[in-house]
Design a protein around this motif. Structure first.
Motif, PDB file in Angstrom:
ATOM      1  N   ALA A  92       1.267  -1.094  -0.433  1.00  0.00           N
ATOM      2  CA  ALA A  92       0.125  -0.463  -0.064  1.00  0.00           C
ATOM      3  C   ALA A  92       0.940   1.171  -0.113  1.00  0.00           C
ATOM      4  CB  ALA A  92      -1.073   0.293   1.261  1.00  0.00           C
ATOM      5  N   HIS A  93       2.216   1.144   0.578  1.00  0.00           N
ATOM      6  CA  HIS A  93       2.736   2.196   0.565  1.00  0.00           C
ATOM      7  C   HIS A  93       3.600   2.587  -0.930  1.00  0.00           C
ATOM      8  CE1 HIS A  93       2.745   2.974   4.886  1.00  0.00           C
ATOM      9  NE2 HIS A  93       2.856   1.481   5.068  1.00  0.00           N
ATOM     10  N   TYR A  94       3.708   1.074  -1.100  1.00  0.00           N
ATOM     11  CA  TYR A  94       3.924   1.343  -2.853  1.00  0.00           C
ATOM     12  C   TYR A  94       3.313   1.957  -3.674  1.00  0.00           C
ATOM     13  CZ  TYR A  94       8.129  -1.685  -1.968  1.00  0.00           C
ATOM     14  OH  TYR A  94       9.420  -2.041  -0.748  1.00  0.00           O
ATOM     15  N   VAL A  95       2.723   2.154  -3.605  1.00  0.00           N
ATOM     16  CA  VAL A  95       1.085   2.674  -4.392  1.00  0.00           C
ATOM     17  C   VAL A  95       1.591   3.858  -4.392  1.00  0.00           C
ATOM     18  CG1 VAL A  95      -1.494   2.994  -5.215  1.00  0.00           C
ATOM     19  CG2 VAL A  95      -0.297   0.565  -4.773  1.00  0.00           C
ATOM     20  N   ASP A  96       1.429   4.323  -2.411  1.00  0.00           N
ATOM     21  CA  ASP A  96       0.954   5.940  -2.443  1.00  0.00           C
ATOM     22  C   ASP A  96       2.425   6.649  -2.670  1.00  0.00           C
ATOM     23  OD1 ASP A  96      -0.155   8.020  -0.723  1.00  0.00           O
ATOM     24  OD2 ASP A  96       1.715   7.369   0.558  1.00  0.00           O
ATOM     25  N   ARG A  97       3.502   6.152  -3.255  1.00  0.00           N
ATOM     26  CA  ARG A  97       4.980   6.537  -3.239  1.00  0.00           C
ATOM     27  C   ARG A  97       5.415   6.167  -4.840  1.00  0.00           C
ATOM     28  NH1 ARG A  97       6.724  10.234   0.683  1.00  0.00           N
ATOM     29  NH2 ARG A  97       6.446   9.079   2.770  1.00  0.00           N
ATOM     30  N   ALA A  98       4.562   5.754  -5.843  1.00  0.00           N
ATOM     31  CA  ALA A  98       4.396   5.090  -6.476  1.00  0.00           C
ATOM     32  C   ALA A  98       3.945   7.458  -7.957  1.00  0.00           C
ATOM     33  CB  ALA A  98       3.805   4.709  -7.285  1.00  0.00           C
ATOM     34  N   PRO A  99       6.311   7.476  -8.094  1.00  0.00           N
ATOM     35  CA  PRO A  99       5.872   8.803  -8.828  1.00  0.00           C
ATOM     36  C   PRO A  99       5.322   8.786 -10.024  1.00  0.00           C
ATOM     37  CG  PRO A  99       7.755   6.973  -9.613  1.00  0.00           C
ATOM     38  CD  PRO A  99       6.795   6.627  -8.518  1.00  0.00           C
ATOM     39  N   GLY A 100       4.424   7.458 -11.130  1.00  0.00           N
ATOM     40  CA  GLY A 100       4.180   8.096 -11.781  1.00  0.00           C
ATOM     41  C   GLY A 100       2.837   6.928 -11.849  1.00  0.00           C
ATOM     42  N   ILE A 101       1.994   7.116 -13.010  1.00  0.00           N
ATOM     43  CA  ILE A 101       0.562   5.914 -13.276  1.00  0.00           C
ATOM     44  C   ILE A 101       1.064   4.675 -13.407  1.00  0.00           C
ATOM     45  CG2 ILE A 101      -0.857   5.645 -14.497  1.00  0.00           C
ATOM     46  CD1 ILE A 101      -1.102   8.047 -12.362  1.00  0.00           C
ATOM     47  N   PRO A 102       2.078   4.603 -14.073  1.00  0.00           N
ATOM     48  CA  PRO A 102       2.840   3.048 -14.882  1.00  0.00           C
ATOM     49  C   PRO A 102       2.883   2.401 -13.078  1.00  0.00           C
ATOM     50  CG  PRO A 102       3.254   4.623 -16.329  1.00  0.00           C
ATOM     51  CD  PRO A 102       2.796   5.478 -15.439  1.00  0.00           C
ATOM     52  N   GLU A 103       4.117   3.374 -12.487  1.00  0.00           N
ATOM     53  CA  GLU A 103       3.856   2.138 -11.376  1.00  0.00           C
ATOM     54  C   GLU A 103       3.401   1.949 -10.533  1.00  0.00           C
ATOM     55  OE1 GLU A 103       8.098   5.379 -12.508  1.00  0.00           O
ATOM     56  OE2 GLU A 103       5.482   5.228 -12.358  1.00  0.00           O
ATOM     57  N   MET A 104       2.315   3.214 -10.120  1.00  0.00           N
ATOM     58  CA  MET A 104       0.850   3.161  -9.559  1.00  0.00           C
ATOM     59  C   MET A 104       0.199   1.868  -9.499  1.00  0.00           C
ATOM     60  SD  MET A 104      -2.182   5.168  -8.691  1.00  0.00           S
ATOM     61  CE  MET A 104      -2.991   4.883 -10.415  1.00  0.00           C
ATOM     62  N   GLU A 105      -0.259   1.645 -11.246  1.00  0.00           N
ATOM     63  CA  GLU A 105      -0.744   0.283 -11.473  1.00  0.00           C
ATOM     64  C   GLU A 105      -0.225  -0.842 -11.189  1.00  0.00           C
ATOM     65  OE1 GLU A 105      -2.770   0.951 -15.140  1.00  0.00           O
ATOM     66  OE2 GLU A 105      -3.931   2.643 -14.813  1.00  0.00           O
TER      67      GLU A 105
END
Length: 326
Positions: A92-105
């Protein structure tokens, strides 16, 4: 008519975890939400969405009877389910800290993957006769020492980097190189060793392994691209890898793994007729292996896989760190 599934996500054509983790190249842009819905949910998990295995996958009667083999499975999947639950919460913290949409998804899909793994590992214990109503509490009680001595230090290490320090790239390195890179070979061994003794467990392990290949491949590409764009990050990454190596040297994972491998050994020998001449890896009959040999083989697989992935990331000079020689 079913649309063809990408070969790396197809249950029948995807490579084994070790081969896939060594050779497959995937990016976050490729493994987005659309990929997950089409290739994973409607591909890998077709017919396996509830339990991780098909309805006709066999669970032999002896796996439901008290004894060392069932106890080994309860410990293995109980511990793995707890580890996957912790991984889900960390992500959940990776989703929160993701620098862009591809990383978030991508990390949103990995979070779902890990939650699914925890669920199917727990549910298989119910299939083996453990009471569903108290299962979560029973696992927590059974694994309390493992959680405190093995999982908690890893969890704290990861949280410090990705949540407290806000270092997303460092978090990617921890999950890809330290956590999943170290645990993947043991997962590969699990899939192989239950093949004849509990085909349903081997099948659900296979679906989890296909996910783990994707996680390792995408994490590796993210790390490679970050180092190309930010070469100044290399000293920081080396620092994280050394700390990760020291962490794994401290946690007593071998103690817990060998205990359940000894139980597995007893159970395997009791049901030698079911195992037969099955080879757990080419040229080696499973009945001829020992707990120490299986553990040491998984460790060797770890080193082999790390060497390939690290070279791909441009980190050939850091291979010695992970093998304890740097």
């Amino acid at each position: 008519m079913n649309t063809p599934v990408a070969h790396e996500a197809d249950f029948d054509t995807a490579p084994g975890l070790l081969d896939g983790a060594k050779t497959l190249e995937l990016t976050a842009e490729r493994c987005d939400l659309a990929y997950w819905f089409t290739e994973v949910a409607q591909g890998t998990l077709r017919g396996r969405g509830v339990s991780g295995h098909t309805g006709d996958a066999e669970i032999p009667a002896f796996m439901k009877e008290p004894g060392p083999l069932r106890e080994a499975m309860v410990l293995e999947l109980g511990y793995r389910s707890l580890a996957e639950e912790i991984a889900t919460r960390l992500l959940a913290h990776y989703v929160d800290r993701a620098p862009g949409i591809p990383e978030m998804e991508f990390y949103a899909t990995q979070m779902i993957d890990e939650a699914r793994h925890a669920r199917v590992f727990r549910n298989h214990l119910v299939e083996l006769g453990m009471p569903e109503k108290t299962l979560v509490a029973d696992i927590e009680e059974m694994a309390a020492d493992y959680r405190r001595r093995v999982l908690a230090p890893v969890e704290e290490f990861t949280l410090d980097i990705v949540r407290d320090q806000g270092d997303f790239a460092g978090g990617v390195a921890v999950f890809t190189i330290v956590i999943e890179g170290v645990l993947a070979p043991a997962a590969e061994l699990s899939e192989r060793k239950w093949d004849r003794l509990d085909p349903a467990a081997a099948e659900l392990s296979r679906t989890a392994a296909i996910d783990e290949i994707r996680h390792l491949a995408v994490g590796s590409s993210l790390m490679r691209d970050h180092l190309i764009a930010h070469p100044e990050y290399r000293p920081r990454l080396m620092e994280i890898l050394r700390a990760g190596r020291e962490l794994w040297d401290r946690v007593p994972d071998r103690e817990f793994v060998l205990h359940r491998e000894e139980l597995f050994q007893q159970g395997m020998e009791q049901h030698a007729d079911a195992v037969g001449d099955y080879e757990v890896w080419p040229g080696r009959k499973m009945l001829d292996t020992t707990p120490e040999e299986r553990y040491d083989t998984a460790e060797r697989w770890t080193d082999e896989m790390a060497e390939v992935r690290m070279e791909y990331m441009g980190l050939a000079d850091a291979v010695g760190i992970l093998s304890g020689q740097g």
